[in-house]
Motif scaffolding. Sequence first.
Motif, short mmCIF file in Angstrom:
data_model
loop_
_atom_site.label_atom_id
_atom_site.label_comp_id
_atom_site.label_asym_id
_atom_site.label_seq_id
_atom_site.Cartn_x
_atom_site.Cartn_y
_atom_site.Cartn_z
N TRP A 20 0.82 -1.21 0.00
CA TRP A 20 0.00 0.00 0.00
C TRP A 20 0.85 1.26 0.00
O TRP A 20 2.03 1.23 0.34
CB TRP A 20 -0.98 -0.01 1.17
N ALA A 21 0.19 2.36 -0.40
CA ALA A 21 0.81 3.69 -0.41
C ALA A 21 -0.25 4.71 -0.04
O ALA A 21 -1.40 4.60 -0.47
CB ALA A 21 1.40 4.00 -1.78
N LEU A 22 0.14 5.70 0.76
CA LEU A 22 -0.79 6.71 1.25
C LEU A 22 -0.21 8.10 1.06
O LEU A 22 0.96 8.34 1.38
CB LEU A 22 -1.05 6.48 2.75
N GLU B 118 4.61 7.01 -5.93
CA GLU B 118 5.00 7.92 -7.02
C GLU B 118 3.87 8.11 -8.03
O GLU B 118 3.70 9.20 -8.57
CB GLU B 118 6.27 7.43 -7.71
N VAL B 119 3.08 7.07 -8.27
CA VAL B 119 1.94 7.22 -9.17
C VAL B 119 0.96 8.23 -8.58
O VAL B 119 0.47 9.11 -9.29
CB VAL B 119 1.23 5.86 -9.41
N ARG C 112 -0.91 14.25 -8.80
CA ARG C 112 -1.24 15.38 -7.90
C ARG C 112 -2.43 15.06 -7.00
O ARG C 112 -3.35 15.85 -6.83
CB ARG C 112 -1.51 16.65 -8.70
N LEU C 113 -2.39 13.86 -6.41
CA LEU C 113 -3.47 13.42 -5.54
C LEU C 113 -3.10 13.63 -4.08
O LEU C 113 -1.93 13.62 -3.71
CB LEU C 113 -3.76 11.94 -5.79
N ALA D 109 4.56 -3.87 -12.54
CA ALA D 109 3.27 -4.49 -12.22
C ALA D 109 2.50 -3.66 -11.18
O ALA D 109 1.31 -3.39 -11.36
CB ALA D 109 3.47 -5.91 -11.72
N TYR D 110 3.18 -3.27 -10.11
CA TYR D 110 2.50 -2.49 -9.08
C TYR D 110 2.11 -1.11 -9.60
O TYR D 110 1.01 -0.61 -9.32
CB TYR D 110 3.37 -2.38 -7.82
N THR D 111 3.00 -0.49 -10.36
CA THR D 111 2.71 0.82 -10.94
C THR D 111 1.53 0.74 -11.89
O THR D 111 0.61 1.55 -11.84
CB THR D 111 3.95 1.36 -11.69
N ASP D 112 1.52 -0.27 -12.74
CA ASP D 112 0.46 -0.43 -13.72
C ASP D 112 -0.88 -0.72 -13.05
O ASP D 112 -1.92 -0.19 -13.46
CB ASP D 112 0.80 -1.55 -14.70
#
Length: 194
Positions: A51-53, A77-78, A83-84, A108-111
């Motif tokens: 996960w990323a927050l 980074e995505v 700009r979220l 894979a994770y980025t996509d």
Amino acid sequence: MLTLAEPVRAEVVVKKSRFIACVQPAAGRAQAQEVVAAMRAEHPGATHVCWALLAGGQSAANDDGEPSGTAGRPMLEVLRRQRLDGVLATVVRYFGGIKLGAGGLVRAYTDAVAQALLHAQKVPLQRTVRLALQVPYELEGLVRREAAAHGAELQQAAHAAAVVLVFTAPQDVAQALRARLDEIGQGLLRWDPG
């Protein structure tokens, strides 16, 4: 800055591994950890729940056992590139038996996150301010109507010797709302400093 209107999921399959991404609004780390725990419960057979927050200056990235820097950071980074803010991205991975290598994992994770964001409704991030005050009973209706007219949302109401109301108001109108309530309250309103 933008945030998301509602949760969105997408699935990507890479060399027999399933990557199930979910992007959703999140207020902070505590809420993110609750969502991650719920994802683990929903997918007990998953190999990883990464996960990323990005939320109000709080950022976090977790690879959940994947090689360091191959999952959480790329997902983060995505979110940054789009700009979220106030957004949590989770990706559940079911290992398909074929190793992807560091580059393959990053892709894979980025996509997976990017695919979910393609279908997400992005809305302007609206900062809010908490307004809490004590109101005499005879002014409660007037205060509620005025707050609603300024776009404030009632969060809590307690009735005791006076009525205690807690609103969240858009940051850009909070000062004007407070001045207007002071005007109509004619010195009878008591503001909670917190």
